[in-house]
Scaffold this motif. Structure first.
Motif, PDB file in Angstrom:
ATOM      1  N   ARG A 186      -4.407   9.343  -3.941  1.00 46.61           N
ATOM      2  CA  ARG A 186      -3.270   9.180  -4.837  1.00 46.61           C
ATOM      3  C   ARG A 186      -2.366  10.414  -4.907  1.00 46.61           C
ATOM      4  NH1 ARG A 186      -3.634   4.610  -7.595  1.00 46.61           N
ATOM      5  NH2 ARG A 186      -5.651   3.562  -7.754  1.00 46.61           N
ATOM      6  N   GLU A 187      -2.655  11.429  -4.125  1.00 42.86           N
ATOM      7  CA  GLU A 187      -1.852  12.647  -4.149  1.00 42.86           C
ATOM      8  C   GLU A 187      -0.449  12.360  -3.613  1.00 42.86           C
ATOM      9  OE1 GLU A 187      -2.018  17.237  -2.410  1.00 42.86           O
ATOM     10  OE2 GLU A 187      -3.616  15.798  -1.996  1.00 42.86           O
ATOM     11  N   LYS A 188       0.548  12.620  -4.446  1.00 47.25           N
ATOM     12  CA  LYS A 188       1.971  12.411  -4.115  1.00 47.25           C
ATOM     13  C   LYS A 188       2.253  10.967  -3.694  1.00 47.25           C
ATOM     14  CE  LYS A 188       2.802  17.198  -2.746  1.00 47.25           C
ATOM     15  NZ  LYS A 188       3.287  18.099  -1.675  1.00 47.25           N
ATOM     16  N   ASN A 189       1.361  10.061  -4.047  1.00 47.42           N
ATOM     17  CA  ASN A 189       1.548   8.623  -3.795  1.00 47.42           C
ATOM     18  C   ASN A 189       1.610   8.285  -2.298  1.00 47.42           C
ATOM     19  OD1 ASN A 189       1.667   6.124  -5.080  1.00 47.42           O
ATOM     20  ND2 ASN A 189       3.871   5.973  -4.852  1.00 47.42           N
ATOM     21  N   ARG A 190       1.114   9.176  -1.453  1.00 47.95           N
ATOM     22  CA  ARG A 190       1.186   8.926  -0.012  1.00 47.95           C
ATOM     23  C   ARG A 190       0.168   7.877   0.421  1.00 47.95           C
ATOM     24  NH1 ARG A 190       1.568  15.181   2.250  1.00 47.95           N
ATOM     25  NH2 ARG A 190       3.639  15.661   1.353  1.00 47.95           N
ATOM     26  N   GLY A 191      -1.027   7.961  -0.153  1.00 50.09           N
ATOM     27  CA  GLY A 191      -2.062   7.006   0.223  1.00 50.09           C
ATOM     28  C   GLY A 191      -1.690   5.569  -0.067  1.00 50.09           C
ATOM     29  N   PRO A 192      -1.253   5.230  -1.302  1.00 53.32           N
ATOM     30  CA  PRO A 192      -0.854   3.848  -1.582  1.00 53.32           C
ATOM     31  C   PRO A 192       0.315   3.376  -0.732  1.00 53.32           C
ATOM     32  CG  PRO A 192      -1.293   5.020  -3.620  1.00 53.32           C
ATOM     33  CD  PRO A 192      -1.347   6.038  -2.529  1.00 53.32           C
ATOM     34  N   LEU A 193       1.287   4.257  -0.477  1.00 56.56           N
ATOM     35  CA  LEU A 193       2.429   3.855   0.359  1.00 56.56           C
ATOM     36  C   LEU A 193       1.981   3.544   1.782  1.00 56.56           C
ATOM     37  CD1 LEU A 193       5.217   6.345  -0.800  1.00 56.56           C
ATOM     38  CD2 LEU A 193       5.138   3.883  -1.193  1.00 56.56           C
ATOM     39  N   LEU A 194       1.133   4.386   2.337  1.00 55.28           N
ATOM     40  CA  LEU A 194       0.631   4.143   3.698  1.00 55.28           C
ATOM     41  C   LEU A 194      -0.212   2.878   3.750  1.00 55.28           C
ATOM     42  CD1 LEU A 194       0.298   5.107   6.609  1.00 55.28           C
ATOM     43  CD2 LEU A 194      -1.658   6.481   5.855  1.00 55.28           C
ATOM     44  N   ASP A 195      -1.037   2.676   2.742  1.00 53.84           N
ATOM     45  CA  ASP A 195      -1.886   1.484   2.701  1.00 53.84           C
ATOM     46  C   ASP A 195      -1.047   0.213   2.609  1.00 53.84           C
ATOM     47  OD1 ASP A 195      -4.256   0.017   2.594  1.00 53.84           O
ATOM     48  OD2 ASP A 195      -4.256   0.017   0.420  1.00 53.84           O
ATOM     49  N   CYS A 196       0.013   0.255   1.815  1.00 55.73           N
ATOM     50  CA  CYS A 196       0.894  -0.913   1.696  1.00 55.73           C
ATOM     51  C   CYS A 196       1.579  -1.214   3.024  1.00 55.73           C
ATOM     52  CB  CYS A 196       1.920  -0.670   0.596  1.00 55.73           C
ATOM     53  SG  CYS A 196       3.041  -2.057   0.314  1.00 55.73           S
ATOM     54  N   LEU A 197       2.058  -0.164   3.706  1.00 54.51           N
ATOM     55  CA  LEU A 197       2.729  -0.363   4.994  1.00 54.51           C
ATOM     56  C   LEU A 197       1.769  -0.924   6.037  1.00 54.51           C
ATOM     57  CD1 LEU A 197       5.230   0.003   6.766  1.00 54.51           C
ATOM     58  CD2 LEU A 197       4.492   2.353   7.206  1.00 54.51           C
ATOM     59  N   VAL A 198       0.570  -0.371   6.112  1.00 55.23           N
ATOM     60  CA  VAL A 198      -0.416  -0.847   7.088  1.00 55.23           C
ATOM     61  C   VAL A 198      -0.832  -2.285   6.784  1.00 55.23           C
ATOM     62  CG1 VAL A 198      -2.743  -0.470   7.991  1.00 55.23           C
ATOM     63  CG2 VAL A 198      -1.239   1.475   7.585  1.00 55.23           C
ATOM     64  N   THR A 199      -0.933  -2.626   5.508  1.00 53.10           N
ATOM     65  CA  THR A 199      -1.292  -3.999   5.134  1.00 53.10           C
ATOM     66  C   THR A 199      -0.241  -4.990   5.615  1.00 53.10           C
ATOM     67  OG1 THR A 199      -2.466  -3.188   3.177  1.00 53.10           O
ATOM     68  CG2 THR A 199      -1.856  -5.510   3.207  1.00 53.10           C
ATOM     69  N   VAL A 200       1.027  -4.630   5.467  1.00 53.99           N
ATOM     70  CA  VAL A 200       2.103  -5.510   5.945  1.00 53.99           C
ATOM     71  C   VAL A 200       2.043  -5.655   7.466  1.00 53.99           C
ATOM     72  CG1 VAL A 200       4.611  -5.752   6.140  1.00 53.99           C
ATOM     73  CG2 VAL A 200       3.602  -4.986   3.986  1.00 53.99           C
TER      74      VAL A 200
END
Length: 285
Positions: free
Chosen positions: A106-120
């Motif tokens: 969750r640091e700098k919201n990079r993990g959730p953003l990357l996870d969302c992109l990879v999921t798509v």
């Protein structure tokens, strides 16, 4: 939690059922001179059928012919298996990171953003690969049809000889792999919303909601009514005290001589028993 449990499991089923498949066709050829031969045709993943060959009798003494199957269906098949393996590996990696490295995730919201992109991305890959593999499987079944196999052999084209199919390939595992492909697509596509919620982008979009035109008109109307009421109240108070005069020496109170109607009595605000000066105000008719 569903992705943690089912995503790796469904991916394993998809590539195991497809990548580990092997089939066999067995045909018995009985020539006119009562000579019998059993021909076995084996094939497997990745279904490069043009490389599969077998020997068939010609029913002319001991002569045989070498025949090759037709068709190369490896590209779509390997693409489907590759997507399955990559999805399995990413699911395991995402599970480990999400459980043991939550702070860095969750640091700098990079993990959730990357996870969302990879999921798509994986949702699209599952859809494309599953459609391609379903179409390829239909072509494989057509190319390995038992009647098609018998037409390739010269002895079976002769009506005097007898050809009989002893073993046919089982397509159950391959059909299940297609089903798991579309099931994986549904799972990953359904997880897009949850991955998007993890990014927090939907909250930033609702921080300053825009007002509708009706709300704007209602707000301006309330402001106009409040300002009009304040101005009218101030004017009324000014007229009330400007029309009255006090005689400080005698302590009397007088009103200007006007053509007024029946006087009305106003008592000081408070309880009915409160004591204080009485003010007589005439209300014009």
């Amino acid at each position: 939690m569903c992705m943690v449990i089912f995503a790796p499991l469904f991916a394993v089923f998809a590539f195991a059922l497809c990548g580990g498949y092997s089939g066999q066709i067995t045909v018995k050829v009985e020539c006119l001179d009562k000579t019998q031969s059993n021909i076995s045709i084996s094939f497997s993943y990745p279904f490069r059928l043009q490389q599969v060959h077998f020997n068939a009798p010609l029913c002319e003494g001991k002569r045989h012919e070498t025949l090759f199957l037709e068709g190369d269906y490896s590209s779509s098949t390997q693409f489907f298996v590759t997507v399955s393996v990559l999805a399995f590996l990413y699911s395991l990696l995402a599970t480990v990171v999400y459980i043991f490295y939550q702070n860095k995730y969750r640091e700098k919201n990079r993990g959730p953003l990357l996870d969302c992109l990879v999921t798509v991305v994986f949702s699209g890959l599952w859809l494309v690969s599953s459609i391609a593999w379903a179409k390829t499987l239909s072509g494989v079944k057509t190319a390995l049809d038992v009647g098609q196999m018998q037409l390739l052999m010269s002895a079976c084209r002769d009506p005097e000889n007898l050809c009989e199919t002893l073993e046919e390939p089982a397509w159950t595992n391959l059909n299940m792999s297609v089903a798991f492909g579309f099931l994986n697509f549904s799972l990953w596509a359904g997880n897009i919303w949850f991955a998007y919620k993890e990014t927090g982008l939907h909250k930033s979009g609702q921080r300053y909601p825009s007002r509708t035109p009706s709300e704007k008109r209602s707000s301006s109307f309330r402001q106009y009514s409040q300002s009009s009421f304040d101005q009218s109240g101030a004017g009324f108070e000014q007229r009330l005290y400007s029309q009255a005069s006090f005689d400080l020496s005698s302590g009397s109170f007088s009103l200007p001589q006007t053509n007024l109607g029946q006087p009305m009595l106003y008592r000081q605000m408070g309880s009915p028993t409160s004591k204080g000066p009485l003010i007589f105000v005439n209300e014009s008719q």
